[in-house]
Design a protein around this motif. Structure first.
Motif, PDB file in Angstrom:
ATOM      1  N   HIS A   1       1.095   5.683  15.023  1.00 51.25           N
ATOM      2  CA  HIS A   1      -0.312   5.198  14.827  1.00 51.25           C
ATOM      3  C   HIS A   1      -0.222   3.928  14.131  1.00 51.25           C
ATOM      4  O   HIS A   1      -1.239   3.096  14.348  1.00 51.25           O
TER       5      HIS A   1
ATOM      6  N   TYR B   1      -9.920   7.341  11.657  1.00 50.44           N
ATOM      7  CA  TYR B   1      -8.614   6.712  11.057  1.00 50.44           C
ATOM      8  C   TYR B   1      -8.019   5.373  11.660  1.00 50.44           C
ATOM      9  O   TYR B   1      -7.767   4.173  10.663  1.00 50.44           O
TER      10      TYR B   1
ATOM     11  N   SER C   1      -1.608   6.834  -1.268  1.00 53.09           N
ATOM     12  CA  SER C   1      -2.734   6.958  -0.356  1.00 53.09           C
ATOM     13  C   SER C   1      -3.052   8.531   0.131  1.00 53.09           C
ATOM     14  O   SER C   1      -2.720   8.975   1.517  1.00 53.09           O
TER      15      SER C   1
ATOM     16  N   TYR D   1      -4.646   3.911  -1.036  1.00 57.74           N
ATOM     17  CA  TYR D   1      -5.642   3.819  -0.103  1.00 57.74           C
ATOM     18  C   TYR D   1      -6.003   5.116   0.317  1.00 57.74           C
ATOM     19  O   TYR D   1      -5.297   5.867   0.877  1.00 57.74           O
TER      20      TYR D   1
ATOM     21  N   TYR E   1       2.767  -1.355   4.227  1.00 53.65           N
ATOM     22  CA  TYR E   1       2.163  -0.095   4.433  1.00 53.65           C
ATOM     23  C   TYR E   1       3.632   1.001   4.285  1.00 53.65           C
ATOM     24  O   TYR E   1       4.338   0.899   5.095  1.00 53.65           O
TER      25      TYR E   1
ATOM     26  N   GLU F   1       0.762  -1.203   0.107  1.00 50.05           N
ATOM     27  CA  GLU F   1      -0.031   0.128   0.200  1.00 50.05           C
ATOM     28  C   GLU F   1       0.964   1.264   0.189  1.00 50.05           C
ATOM     29  O   GLU F   1       1.807   1.159   0.927  1.00 50.05           O
TER      30      GLU F   1
ATOM     31  N   ASN G   1      -4.872  12.071   0.557  1.00 55.26           N
ATOM     32  CA  ASN G   1      -6.270  12.397   0.880  1.00 55.26           C
ATOM     33  C   ASN G   1      -6.948  13.361  -0.280  1.00 55.26           C
ATOM     34  O   ASN G   1      -6.364  14.182  -0.832  1.00 55.26           O
TER      35      ASN G   1
ATOM     36  N   HIS H   1       3.514  12.462   0.719  1.00 54.74           N
ATOM     37  CA  HIS H   1       2.829  11.399  -0.268  1.00 54.74           C
ATOM     38  C   HIS H   1       3.899  10.913  -1.430  1.00 54.74           C
ATOM     39  O   HIS H   1       3.538   9.888  -1.969  1.00 54.74           O
TER      40      HIS H   1
ATOM     41  N   ILE I   1       4.428   4.408   4.689  1.00 55.06           N
ATOM     42  CA  ILE I   1       3.878   5.501   5.442  1.00 55.06           C
ATOM     43  C   ILE I   1       4.885   6.349   6.044  1.00 55.06           C
ATOM     44  O   ILE I   1       5.785   5.597   6.787  1.00 55.06           O
TER      45      ILE I   1
ATOM     46  N   ASP J   1      -8.221   1.715   9.852  1.00 57.52           N
ATOM     47  CA  ASP J   1      -6.830   0.947   9.566  1.00 57.52           C
ATOM     48  C   ASP J   1      -6.895  -0.578  10.149  1.00 57.52           C
ATOM     49  O   ASP J   1      -6.771  -1.413   9.257  1.00 57.52           O
TER      50      ASP J   1
ATOM     51  N   GLN K   1       3.889   8.915  11.229  1.00 57.85           N
ATOM     52  CA  GLN K   1       2.599   8.092  11.686  1.00 57.85           C
ATOM     53  C   GLN K   1       3.274   6.604  12.334  1.00 57.85           C
ATOM     54  O   GLN K   1       2.366   5.792  12.237  1.00 57.85           O
TER      55      GLN K   1
HETATM   56  N1  ARG Z   1      -4.220   9.059   4.030  1.00 62.27           N
HETATM   57  C1  ARG Z   1      -3.148   9.152   5.092  1.00 62.27           C
HETATM   58  C2  ARG Z   1      -2.627  10.704   5.023  1.00 62.27           C
HETATM   59  O1  ARG Z   1      -2.232  11.338   4.129  1.00 62.27           O
HETATM   60  C3  ARG Z   1      -2.258   8.360   4.626  1.00 62.27           C
HETATM   61  C4  ARG Z   1      -2.615   6.820   4.679  1.00 62.27           C
HETATM   62  C5  ARG Z   1      -1.632   5.756   4.965  1.00 62.27           C
HETATM   63  N2  ARG Z   1      -2.113   4.526   5.056  1.00 62.27           N
HETATM   64  C6  ARG Z   1      -2.886   3.785   6.127  1.00 62.27           C
HETATM   65  N3  ARG Z   1      -3.256   2.507   5.883  1.00 62.27           N
HETATM   66  N4  ARG Z   1      -3.076   4.514   7.253  1.00 62.27           N
HETATM   67  O2  ARG Z   1      -1.925  10.782   6.280  1.00 62.27           O
END
Ligand code: ARG
Length: 606
Positions: free
Chosen positions: A375, A344, A157, A194, A366, A154, A159, A168, A368, A348, A372
């Protein structure tokens, strides 16, 4: 289908060479340096019985500068003095077509491969495994490590309706690399995007859209328009808290599946995805599926919460539900808001369960940001506590921050601005050399490709976790270790065929006089090329693109150093010229493979 084509390698070790034993975990048909390592292991094992070839093989490492391979004797914990053991190996050693010499330096034995065998086999193997778009056969550097296994990766992702920030972009670049890497290693890869397409902010945008929305602006650039609305209504909500309540009520209707409240949102999502897909295409990045937070089913989240309650991990806080992970130094985290809407973290948790049930992955990665880390650690831990055996197969590939990304007009928030800026900075740079510029067929395209290469290489050149500062001038320079420099090296190698048509077609490598490649610079290139399959394997272990980038730079430097001495044009001995050309073409193919692995499209001309 994503199932990799695992055709057997068309290369095999020629039978005129001394026979070698087989060693588990090696594959000389895809990495011919394995054969040299086996030959070395055999030399040592024969002299130091009862050591086995397998045992020694694990201890054959790349040598330091000037040495091909090194064996550190103490690691075998043999009785007797190290010095004596080393002497025993040296006394017994007989040079052959695999190994030319061995020297002894304190606890180390240094081995040198027979140059002609090395060059000949490396060129032959690369030639046999050359990238072929038609057959899609895994090219040189690929292996079968992941055969029969499925990985979900993944990445990206973003927003929708918020900015696509550099974080990103990093996820996109690193994730695309990992997807290519896992494919090259025989895994079946499913890449997922995602989207952040759910949450209270969509209630806010809905409220804002009623006031400021324009269908026309939306059609033109959904991402930009939604972002503008978001910024405006957010500012308003700062002053007027009732807007937030309105937004929350709207989002609650969305969560409850009220079609009226969902209508616009559906269009926003669809138009945003369409726009993103175009830009990913430009970046040479692809997804097998776009999912999003909105697609995590309510029931899978409800089930998770129920299970957590049964495990006594949930506590109430003012009507909201929290999971207490203090025992694991992971704090407390809200999993359900007071009004019953999800957040959020819960998405997940539910999303991972959903994906496992759907895809039965062997591994899920993932990509990321390290911002995070907490998280991700929380939802991995929750899944583990819920008793899912597959939770141990989840991996977080994280990365550091990027500072100072802005265009000359100001701060960048959108992906298309980043791409356009890279292309325009590059274009200006190219214009400075008018003659060259005029010779380029499609300068806009070339500028964009080199610009994107600059961004990607800057991003992947160091360890993922390092922060770095975005620097347009540095990343887009043709000097130093940059993307443009790598593209230039590839273009230069590609020009050899055009400049020496009288040498074409080249005979098969087995018919070439590779023994004429005697210069140390030529040997250096051949050896480096031979290491590429190992470089790929290491990257799979570390999930670090920097190893591939470093390889690209080393190879490009070795080629620069050879250019003046190992000449093709002007070489009187045609056999020698052909062997040299074959070496450079192999270098072109391997550099091209490395760039493609990094999601970069290698250029033929610039
Ligand atoms: N959309 C989220 C952001 O911009 C990142 C997502 C990352 N993926 C996940 N499975 N939490 O912060």
């Amino acid at each position: 289908s994503n199932k990799p084509v695992l055709a057997p390698s068309p290369f095999s070790v020629p039978s005129d060479l001394p026979k070698l034993p087989e060693v588990a975990g090696t594959d000389p048909t895809r990495c011919v340096l394995d054969s040299f390592r086996i030959a070395i292991a055999k030399v040592v094992a024969d002299a130091l019985e009862p050591l086995t070839v397998e045992q020694v093989y694990q201890g054959v490492d790349y040598g330091k500068k000037g040495e091909d391979f090194t064996v550190a004797l103490p690691r075998f914990k043999l009785p007797g003095k190290i010095d004596e053991l080393a002497k025993k190996v040296i006394a017994k050693f007989q040079p052959d077509e695999w190994i030319e010499s061995v020297t002894h330096d304190r606890a180390f034995l240094h081995f040198r491969c027979r140059t002609n065998t090395l060059t000949r086999l490396v060129l032959d193997q690369i030639h046999a495994l050359t990238y072929d778009t038609a057959s899609k056969q895994p090219e040189y550097g690929a292996n079968y490590l992941g055969e029969g296994k499925r990985v979900i990766i993944e990445y990206s992702s973003p927003n929708i309706a918020k900015s696509f920030h550099v974080g990103h972009l990093r996820s996109t670049i690193i994730g695309a690399f990992l997807a290519n890497l896992y494919k090259a290693c025989g895994w079946e890869v499913l890449s997922l995007n995602y989207l952040g397409d759910w949450g209270t902010q969509f209630g806010l945008i809905a409220v804002g859209f009623e006031k400021y929305g324009s269908q026309e602006a939306l059609e033109k650039d959904a991402i930009q328009h939604l972002f503008e609305i978001y910024v405006k209504v957010n500012a308003e909500a700062e002053k007027d808290p009732s807007i937030r309540d309105e937004a929350a009520a709207w989002f609650k209707r969305m969560e409850d599946g009220d079609e009226e409240a969902l209508k616009n949102w559906r269009v926003w999502r669809q138009l945003s995805v369409r726009k993103y897909a175009e830009e990913y295409d430009r970046l040479n990045v692809h997804f097998d599926a776009y999912t999003g937070e909105s697609e995590v089913p309510q029931e899978s989240m409800d089930k998770a919460l129920k299970q957590l309650q049964e495990l006594n991990l949930i506590e109430e806080d003012n009507g909201a539900l929290r999971v207490n992970l203090e025992k694991y130094k992971l704090g407390k985290a809200v999993v359900r808001k007071r009004d019953g809407t999800s957040i959020y973290l819960t998405r997940d948790i539910g999303g991972a369960v959903e994906r496992y049930n759907k895809y039965k992955f062997d591994k899920m990665i993932y990509v990321i940001s390290a911002q995070q880390d907490m998280h991700v650690a929380q939802f991995f831990k929750v899944l583990e506590l819920m008793g899912f055996d597959w939770a141990k197969n989840l991996e977080h590939v994280n990365y550091g921050l990027v500072q100072g990304m802005s265009t000359r007009k100001g701060t960048v928030v959108f992906l298309d601005q980043i791409i356009r800026e890279a292309a325009s900075v590059m274009h200006e740079q190219m214009r400075k050399n008018e003659d060259k510029y005029n010779a380029i067929e499609d300068p806009e395209y070339v500028a964009q490709e080199i610009g994107i290469t600059g961004i990607k290489i800057q991003d992947m050149a160091a360890k993922r976790i390092n922060n770095y500062t975005f620097n347009w001038d540095r990343m887009l320079s043709f000097e130093g270790d940059t993307g443009p420099y790598l593209q230039y090296a590839h273009v230069r190698l590609s020009s050899i065929e055009r400049k020496n048509p009288e040498l074409l077609p080249l005979p098969a490598p087995s018919q070439l006089k590779t023994d004429l490649l005697v210069e140390p610079q030529a040997r250096e290139i051949a050896f480096l090329l031979g290491t590429y399959p190992d470089v790929v394997k290491t990257a799979l272990k570390t999930h670090e693109p920097s190893g591939i980038v470093t390889f690209g730079f080393r190879l490009s430097h070795a080629i620069s150093s050879a250019w003046e001495t190992v000449i093709v044009k002007g070489e009187q001995d045609k056999e020698k010229a052909k062997a040299r050309m074959a070496l450079y073409l192999a270098a072109r193919d391997v550099l091209g493979a490395a760039l493609r692995l990094l999601s970069i499209r290698p250029l033929e001309r610039m």
